[in-house]
Design an enzyme around this catalytic site. Structure first.
Site, mmCIF file in Angstrom:
data_model
loop_
_atom_site.group_PDB
_atom_site.id
_atom_site.type_symbol
_atom_site.label_atom_id
_atom_site.label_comp_id
_atom_site.label_asym_id
_atom_site.label_seq_id
_atom_site.Cartn_x
_atom_site.Cartn_y
_atom_site.Cartn_z
ATOM 1 C CG HIS A 41 -7.278 -2.820 11.454
ATOM 2 N ND1 HIS A 41 -6.233 -2.441 10.643
ATOM 3 C CD2 HIS A 41 -8.405 -2.397 10.833
ATOM 4 C CE1 HIS A 41 -6.708 -1.823 9.574
ATOM 5 N NE2 HIS A 41 -8.023 -1.786 9.660
ATOM 6 C CG ASP A 97 -7.721 4.578 10.615
ATOM 7 O OD1 ASP A 97 -8.676 4.178 9.911
ATOM 8 O OD2 ASP A 97 -6.588 4.046 10.573
ATOM 9 N NE ARG A 114 -3.286 -0.314 3.079
ATOM 10 C CZ ARG A 114 -3.737 -0.095 4.309
ATOM 11 N NH1 ARG A 114 -3.316 -0.849 5.329
ATOM 12 N NH2 ARG A 114 -4.571 0.892 4.554
ATOM 13 C CE LYS A 126 -5.939 4.701 3.443
ATOM 14 N NZ LYS A 126 -7.268 4.074 3.392
#
Length: 582
Positions: free
Chosen positions: A287, A359, A244, A274
């Protein structure tokens, strides 16, 4: 049917986080499987409010936003800073399972009712994929194909247009990073992962490709993309970011990020940088836990912040705050809940004037507080938009109560709402293309050019000689579609392909694969995600595509067929291998 879990407070796990906060809301819509029709549940009340007119004497979006804010009631003001998700592939007609999901999340049946009841300023569309590192907070999928998405977004905008802030079309966003994080895969022009752009090193190609992406998203009614990723990768440990990222060189990543912003926003879609102030030098996944950034302040400034500054200078409309423990600035406090990070650094030092979005608040670090308290803390810390609160009624009620008891000042809320409405009114000036333009063939050429320039050879010879045939393609478990795509591309390039027993074996590995997924007998091993795994391969030829899109695998086939030479250079350093041998 799938339900979104509401997780209890975990303050005991996160110590002094309870002293500070991180704001960021993204709305998301979701589809669940059909199930038994649930008993009649609470429906959103009919909205008695009518849309307020924009003042004709205030032609610019900022002035219009300020006038609109001054006329909104408190309930409407609070709704503008929330961006949840919802269940259902349609705004108004959903399955029994989706109704149950929406009732559990927000006490309503449909996404349209959610918008109306909570006076929402935004919603995020979500999608789950097993190969997606962000899938842990994507409870289901509400995006399928361009026509379905456009009908959904039209329905959401129709619901929002009835509200007092209806003169400003709502933000409808998604995480369309491409590569492993791609919410909408069917019928769109598929860009590769960011790392392929870094390998190509062609800023013009990056801008053109992201302009194609912006056009596709706009034609589906999506006006906000939570991309590009501006994180600089710090090495093999940064797997949660992985491909990413555009690479491990701050200056090169900065150039790519600014080109992506220009391209995406030229298509009428707001770009969000981000994960501020940088997730690439972490080994943990935000997460699940609060990753730590151990860099000193100088190293943070030279190694992580340049791409964010470049994106800001390119005019990025949003910056997403990350759930990250930045030890050099505010140790122990998530950046998303830290005014030292979001106000002192981002606003004051880096001069960002746009919208700060948190986020997702349904991620573990943000769950240290009850949903209402987390929303207040996030907004007070400097977030303007709160993404995916785990309990929408509690978040809305918490903000409203804080406004009335003074723990959230009216000035702070007004500031946030004015920024959000200014962005919405600015985006409203862009024409929405017809959905028939999604996936237009005109987008294929810039993607093919980019792919040809990104294919990288890290071991082997660059003489352009074709592989000895017939060729057999093998792949790690779960790579069947990529295997099929490469076989078809090889045949199209004139290469004889054998199902087994070929003279040359080409082996594919991708996201999540490890040394055990390599093939010792393969002459060619190809990394379709991070190239780090190639350091463990014994194949005499090592190549990287960084992504498994059709354009990338077609470009690989052309190289293997001797019709093109590999032009890319690995944007990350792989132990024991050069960035390219060509």
């Amino acid at each position: 049917m799938t339900r979104v879990p509401v997780i209890p407070s975990r303050a005991h796990r996160f110590g002094r986080w309870r002293a500070l906060a991180v704001p960021t809301l993204l709305l998301s819509l979701v589809v669940t499987g059909c199930g038994t029709e649930p008993p009649a549940g609470p429906a959103a009340p009919e909205s008695s409010a009518t849309p307020l007119s924009l003042p004709s004497a205030a032609p610019d979006p900022a002035s219009q936003a300020a006038a609109l804010v001054a006329a909104l009631k408190d309930e409407d003001l609070v709704g503008q800073v929330l961006m949840p998700y919802a269940y259902g592939a349609s705004a108004t007609e959903v399955s029994g399972g989706s109704k149950a999901g929406n009732r559990g999340l927000a006490g309503v049946d449909t996404p349209a009712q959610m918008v109306e009841k909570y006076r929402l300023g935004g919603l995020i569309l979500v999608g789950f994929s097993a190969d997606d590192p962000t899938g842990k907070n994507q409870p289901t999928t509400n995006v399928d194909n361009p026509a379905q998405v456009r009908a959904l977004t039209d329905g959401l905008q129709a619901a929002q247009a009835k509200l007092p802030a209806g003169a400003a079309p709502m933000l409808i966003g998604t995480d369309q990073e491409y590569g492993v994080v791609t919410r909408i895969r069917s019928g769109v022009n598929m860009l590769p992962a960011a790392m392929a752009f870094g390998a190509a090193g062609d800023i013009g190609a990056t801008e053109k490709a992201w302009a194609v992406a912006g056009g596709d998203l706009a034609a589906m009614g999506i006006n906000t993309d939570f991309a590009p990723v501006a994180d600089v990768l710090g090495g093999p440990g940064g797997l949660v970011i992985g491909s990413r990222s555009y690479g491990d060189q701050p200056a090169a990543v900065a150039e790519q990020v600014s080109a992506a912003v220009r391209g995406l926003q030229s298509g009428g879609v707001a770009a969000a940088l981000k994960h501020f102030p940088g997730h690439g030098h972490t080994t943990g996944d935000s997460h699940d836990l609060l990753p730590v950034l151990n860099q000193d302040r100088k190293t943070l400034g030279t190694g992580d912040l340049p791409p964010f500054q470049a994106g800001i200078d390119a005019g990025a409309d949003l910056v997403m705050s990350g759930h990250l423990d930045v030890r050099a600035i505010d140790p122990g406090v998530p950046a998303s809940f830290s005014s030292k990070v979001l106000i002192d650094l981002l606003r004051t030092e880096m001069k960002f004037k746009g919208v700060v979005v948190s986020d997702a608040l349904n991620m573990e670090p943000a769950m240290a507080w009850p949903a209402g308290e987390a929303a207040v803390r996030a907004l007070n810390a400097g977030n303007d938009l709160l993404l995916m609160p785990p309990d929408l009624p509690a978040a809305h009620a918490g903000l409203l109560a804080a406004l009335r008891d003074g723990s959230l000042t009216r000035a702070r809320l007004t500031e946030a709402v004015t920024r959000v409405l200014t962005l919405r009114l600015t985006l409203a000036r862009n024409a929405t293309p017809p959905v028939t333009e999604v996936g237009a063939r005109s987008g294929a050429e810039p993607l093919a050019t980019l792919a040809a320039r990104s294919i990288t050879m890290l071991r082997g010879t660059c003489d352009g000689a074709p592989l000895a045939g017939p060729v057999t393609v093998t792949a790690a478990d779960g790579r069947g579609e990529s295997k099929k795509t490469l076989e078809e591309a090889l045949r199209a390039a004139g290469v004889q392909v054998a199902a087994s027993g070929g003279q040359t074996t080409v082996h594919l590995v991708g996201y999540g694969d490890g040394p055990a997924d390599l093939s010792s007998g393969a002459r060619v091993t190809v990394a379709m995600h991070l190239p780090y795994l190639l350091a463990s391969s014994s194949s005499p030829v090592l190549m990287a595509t960084y992504s498994s899109s059709g354009a990338q695998l077609t470009a690989l086939a052309n190289v293997l067929a001797g019709k093109a030479k590999p032009q890319g250079s690995s944007p990350v350093e792989v132990d024991g291998l050069p960035r390219t041998v060509c």
